[in-house]
Design a protein around this motif. Structure first.
Motif, PDB file in Angstrom:
ATOM      1  N   CYS A  40     -10.631  10.959  -3.146  1.00 55.37           N
ATOM      2  CA  CYS A  40     -10.369   9.975  -2.080  1.00 55.37           C
ATOM      3  C   CYS A  40     -11.517   9.855  -1.083  1.00 55.37           C
ATOM      4  O   CYS A  40     -11.289   9.661   0.126  1.00 55.37           O
ATOM      5  CB  CYS A  40      -9.070  10.312  -1.348  1.00 55.37           C
ATOM      6  N   ASP A  74      -3.619   5.308  -3.053  1.00 58.51           N
ATOM      7  CA  ASP A  74      -4.576   6.394  -3.250  1.00 58.51           C
ATOM      8  C   ASP A  74      -3.836   7.669  -3.628  1.00 58.51           C
ATOM      9  O   ASP A  74      -2.710   7.905  -3.186  1.00 58.51           O
ATOM     10  CB  ASP A  74      -5.408   6.619  -1.985  1.00 58.51           C
ATOM     11  N   LEU A 126     -11.768   7.186   1.901  1.00 50.84           N
ATOM     12  CA  LEU A 126     -10.984   7.313   3.123  1.00 50.84           C
ATOM     13  C   LEU A 126     -11.730   8.041   4.227  1.00 50.84           C
ATOM     14  O   LEU A 126     -11.279   8.053   5.388  1.00 50.84           O
ATOM     15  CB  LEU A 126      -9.660   8.034   2.834  1.00 50.84           C
ATOM     16  N   CYS A 153       0.391   5.234   0.377  1.00 52.28           N
ATOM     17  CA  CYS A 153      -0.534   6.279   0.815  1.00 52.28           C
ATOM     18  C   CYS A 153      -0.325   7.573   0.039  1.00 52.28           C
ATOM     19  O   CYS A 153       0.801   7.908  -0.336  1.00 52.28           O
ATOM     20  CB  CYS A 153      -0.353   6.561   2.305  1.00 52.28           C
ATOM     21  N   PRO A 188       1.674   9.134   5.742  1.00 56.82           N
ATOM     22  CA  PRO A 188       0.262   8.771   5.931  1.00 56.82           C
ATOM     23  C   PRO A 188      -0.430   9.625   6.994  1.00 56.82           C
ATOM     24  O   PRO A 188       0.145   9.932   8.038  1.00 56.82           O
ATOM     25  CB  PRO A 188       0.342   7.301   6.377  1.00 56.82           C
ATOM     26  N   TYR A 207       0.835  -1.213   0.000  1.00 55.95           N
ATOM     27  CA  TYR A 207       0.000   0.000   0.000  1.00 55.95           C
ATOM     28  C   TYR A 207       0.866   1.259   0.000  1.00 55.95           C
ATOM     29  O   TYR A 207       1.786   1.398   0.806  1.00 55.95           O
ATOM     30  CB  TYR A 207      -0.938   0.029   1.209  1.00 55.95           C
ATOM     31  N   HIS A 250      -5.494   7.622   6.559  1.00 53.91           N
ATOM     32  CA  HIS A 250      -4.823   6.488   5.920  1.00 53.91           C
ATOM     33  C   HIS A 250      -4.662   5.328   6.909  1.00 53.91           C
ATOM     34  O   HIS A 250      -4.922   4.169   6.571  1.00 53.91           O
ATOM     35  CB  HIS A 250      -3.434   6.909   5.402  1.00 53.91           C
ATOM     36  N   TRP A 251      -4.224   5.639   8.123  1.00 49.18           N
ATOM     37  CA  TRP A 251      -4.024   4.581   9.110  1.00 49.18           C
ATOM     38  C   TRP A 251      -5.333   3.855   9.414  1.00 49.18           C
ATOM     39  O   TRP A 251      -5.362   2.629   9.511  1.00 49.18           O
ATOM     40  CB  TRP A 251      -3.416   5.163  10.383  1.00 49.18           C
ATOM     41  N   ILE A 265       2.796  -1.194   4.285  1.00 49.80           N
ATOM     42  CA  ILE A 265       2.822   0.217   3.893  1.00 49.80           C
ATOM     43  C   ILE A 265       4.251   0.573   3.480  1.00 49.80           C
ATOM     44  O   ILE A 265       5.199   0.332   4.226  1.00 49.80           O
ATOM     45  CB  ILE A 265       2.383   1.126   5.044  1.00 49.80           C
TER      46      ILE A 265
END
Length: 322
Positions: free
Chosen positions: A294, A163, A297, A92, A100, A90, A104-105, A122
């Motif tokens: 986004c 993303d 998210l 971010c 991030p 992933y 995001h987390w 990540i």
């Protein structure tokens, strides 16, 4: 390619209200903090060492490692089973300039919880302006080679996900890897409101700029300049829509994605979708009319539009990883 379109009439009033409220503040909501240079610890490649939020540590086992001088973070939800058959890499978003965010987390923890059969890693990729694409991408290719080789030895399928600016890197790295037959082929890519063209020249962006509640063409243009450095705007290293997309079809890589039409980046992604469809690349796409950049998210705020989008992403990843 399957394309699902959600009409603007299906956008909830709560999402519309949120977009109306935040529009006057664009794009300050997405600008990176000014003190990142001093606040973060950096590797030689410009990869920032991340501080793991306490809620993440409570829910996941997080393993930090340095691979080819790039910080990586492996997340395994504490409720998941030890048996895994794949791994998500992933990337971010953050305008190529920020680590991030809390959103995001929350998102990756949810992915880890809902996809217990997949490891999630990540990649804390090198950030601009400390590092530009011409240096960052070669460094990340070394990381990809190492991780993909590890996954191959463990009989794990590899899935790329990102993303915004992270989507740019996920697609760019995949195309570079596919150009080398010796590299492991990812099984799928998931792109969430990705940056696919750093030229910032699509004429359709001008109209979307009037309704986008988060980004502006001025901001995306500035971001692109900082990331590309001395690389030409049309170079596939920063504008993967200009890359050899036929490699995806040749190597049977599924490309999935989700976008909102009230996002100045959407016209470029629609161009990418058209190219993928012409070539015959398999994948599923969700186009949310009137949705912002986004928007999946934002699921943790209870917005039903975002929750549905997040669940759609997870369902597609489940199907791709069978």
């Amino acid at each position: 390619m399957q394309i699902e379109t959600c009409p603007i009439s299906q956008r909830t009033w709560l999402m519309h209200t949120l977009q109306t409220f935040i529009r006057p503040f664009k794009p300050s909501l997405v600008k990176p903090p000014s003190n990142l240079e001093k606040k973060l610890e950096w590797s030689k490649t410009g990869s920032p060492r991340l501080s793991i939020p306490r809620p993440v540590k409570r829910k996941c086992v997080v393993t930090e490692r340095l691979v080819e001088d790039v910080w990586l973070y492996d997340l395994d939800h504490k409720s998941s089973t030890p048996k895994k058959n794949g791994r998500i890499l992933y990337f971010c978003g953050g305008g190529f300039q920020a680590p991030p965010s809390s959103q995001h987390w929350s998102f990756v923890v949810e992915l880890s919880r809902r996809l217990p059969h997949l490891h999630l890693t990540i990649i804390s990729y090198p950030l601009a302006p400390r590092t530009t694409a011409s240096t960052a991408i070669p460094a990340l290719l070394k990381v990809y080679h190492e991780i993909s080789s590890q996954s191959q030895r463990a009989s794990e399928d590899l899935h790329m996900c990102g993303d915004s600016s992270g989507g740019n890197i996920a697609l760019t790295l995949t195309l570079h890897a596919l150009s080398t037959k010796s590299e492991v082929t990812p099984k799928s890519i998931m792109l969430i409101s990705p940056v696919v063209d750093c030229s910032n020249s699509n004429p359709d962006m001008k109209e979307v700029n009037t309704v986008d509640p988060v980004l502006s063409t001025g901001y995306t243009g500035d971001v692109a300049i900082k990331w590309r450095g001395d690389v030409s705007p049309s170079d596939p290293t920063i504008s993967p829509v200009e890359g050899e997309l036929s490699l995806l079809q040749d190597r049977n890589v599924m490309v999935n994605g989700i976008i909102g039409t009230w996002d100045v980046l959407a016209p470029d992604t629609i161009r990418l979708m058209d190219r993928l469809k012409e070539i015959g690349v398999e994948g599923k796409w969700w186009v949310g009319e009137g949705q912002m950049h986004c928007f999946p998210l934002a699921w943790r705020y209870g917005l039903s539009d975002s929750v549905k989008a997040k669940d759609w992403i997870i369902d597609v990843l489940k199907q791709s990883s069978k």
